[in-house]
Design a protein around this motif. Structure first.
Motif, mmCIF file in Angstrom:
data_model
loop_
_atom_site.group_PDB
_atom_site.id
_atom_site.type_symbol
_atom_site.label_atom_id
_atom_site.label_comp_id
_atom_site.label_asym_id
_atom_site.label_seq_id
_atom_site.Cartn_x
_atom_site.Cartn_y
_atom_site.Cartn_z
ATOM 1 N N GLU A 34 0.549 -1.285 -0.462
ATOM 2 C CA GLU A 34 0.297 -0.374 0.063
ATOM 3 C C GLU A 34 0.883 1.370 -0.068
ATOM 4 N N ILE A 35 2.115 1.375 0.567
ATOM 5 C CA ILE A 35 2.712 2.282 0.854
ATOM 6 C C ILE A 35 3.435 3.005 -0.541
ATOM 7 N N ALA A 36 3.558 1.703 -1.420
ATOM 8 C CA ALA A 36 4.423 1.445 -2.163
ATOM 9 C C ALA A 36 3.342 2.045 -3.039
ATOM 10 N N ARG A 37 2.675 1.623 -3.541
ATOM 11 C CA ARG A 37 1.364 1.977 -4.297
ATOM 12 C C ARG A 37 0.564 3.586 -4.251
ATOM 13 N N LEU A 38 0.559 4.212 -2.937
ATOM 14 C CA LEU A 38 0.694 4.988 -2.620
ATOM 15 C C LEU A 38 1.266 6.295 -3.176
ATOM 16 N N GLU A 39 2.302 6.169 -2.899
ATOM 17 C CA GLU A 39 3.712 6.891 -3.227
ATOM 18 C C GLU A 39 3.637 6.925 -4.840
ATOM 19 N N VAL A 79 10.716 -2.557 -1.978
ATOM 20 C CA VAL A 79 9.399 -2.222 -2.285
ATOM 21 C C VAL A 79 9.152 -1.751 -4.273
ATOM 22 N N SER A 80 9.152 -2.606 -4.959
ATOM 23 C CA SER A 80 8.863 -2.809 -6.472
ATOM 24 C C SER A 80 7.320 -1.906 -6.322
ATOM 25 N N HIS A 95 3.832 -6.248 -7.047
ATOM 26 C CA HIS A 95 4.941 -5.729 -6.088
ATOM 27 C C HIS A 95 5.876 -6.559 -5.635
ATOM 28 N N GLU A 96 7.123 -6.419 -5.404
ATOM 29 C CA GLU A 96 8.122 -6.816 -5.152
ATOM 30 C C GLU A 96 8.623 -6.768 -4.342
ATOM 31 N N ILE A 97 8.842 -7.272 -3.175
ATOM 32 C CA ILE A 97 9.510 -7.079 -1.733
ATOM 33 C C ILE A 97 11.042 -7.621 -1.908
ATOM 34 N N VAL A 98 12.086 -6.425 -2.375
ATOM 35 C CA VAL A 98 13.254 -8.006 -2.012
ATOM 36 C C VAL A 98 14.417 -6.447 -1.085
ATOM 37 N N LYS A 99 15.029 -7.113 -0.520
ATOM 38 C CA LYS A 99 16.599 -7.495 0.611
ATOM 39 C C LYS A 99 17.101 -6.557 -0.436
ATOM 40 N N ALA A 100 17.998 -5.745 0.707
ATOM 41 C CA ALA A 100 18.687 -4.881 0.308
ATOM 42 C C ALA A 100 19.909 -5.686 -0.122
ATOM 43 N N ASP A 101 19.789 -7.031 0.307
ATOM 44 C CA ASP A 101 21.067 -7.875 0.194
ATOM 45 C C ASP A 101 20.831 -8.549 -1.721
ATOM 46 N N GLY A 102 19.310 -8.145 -2.080
ATOM 47 C CA GLY A 102 19.091 -8.596 -3.335
ATOM 48 C C GLY A 102 18.103 -9.918 -2.914
ATOM 49 N N THR A 103 17.836 -9.909 -1.462
ATOM 50 C CA THR A 103 16.845 -11.402 -1.704
ATOM 51 C C THR A 103 15.533 -11.367 -1.930
ATOM 52 N N LEU A 104 14.661 -12.211 -2.965
ATOM 53 C CA LEU A 104 13.788 -11.509 -3.202
ATOM 54 C C LEU A 104 12.392 -12.435 -1.800
#
Length: 144
Positions: A34-39, A79-80, A95-104
């Motif tokens: 939701e944060i990503a969609r609103l932004e 969060v894409s 959306h994809e939620i990906v850790k800073a290290d690239g892990t999905l």
């Protein structure tokens, strides 16, 4: 269809978002989406301008998550968000939620509609209706 990268926002996992197992509660993933969609809508022209004046607003109809890897307190995630449009009354945001290290960590797929707030019904051709109201649908419509 645009060839740009999808919109992304960085979010830090907070300790109060954890469940009794010590990882992010399932409902929080929905909040991250939701944060990503609103932004993204804000970047495309906002929801409180002419769209609201026309009595229209996007509404969430369905949201599904596939969990891949757990998130824990202190993790940072990107969060894409990307939209796709068809011919009916609905459109989709993924959306994809990906850790800073690239892990999905998770994938979210949502079905949305554009609601006429007076009639309380979905309108046809939401992409065109949003564009008429000044939303830059090119910002929303990114690679899928």
């Amino acid at each position: 269809m645009s060839q740009r990268e999808p919109f992304r926002i960085r979010i830090k996992v907070r300790h109060y978002e954890l469940d009794s197992l010590g990882h992010v509660n399932h409902a929080v993933y929905h909040q991250y989406g939701e944060i990503a969609r609103l932004e993204l809508f804000d970047l495309a022209g906002g929801l409180d301008g002419e769209l609201r004046e026309r009595g229209l607003a996007p509404v969430l109809l369905e949201s599904t998550i596939t969990y891949r890897r757990e998130l824990r307190s202190g993790d940072e995630v990107d969060v894409s968000c990307r939209a796709s449009f068809g011919d009916g009354k609905v459109f989709w945001m993924a959306h994809e939620i990906v850790k800073a290290d690239g892990t999905l960590s998770a994938e979210i797929r949502c079905t949305l509609g554009l609601m006429d707030l007076a009639a309380r019904k979905l309108v046809a051709q939401p992409c065109e209706r949003m564009a008429e109201a000044g939303i830059d649908v090119g910002v929303l419509d990114s690679p899928g």
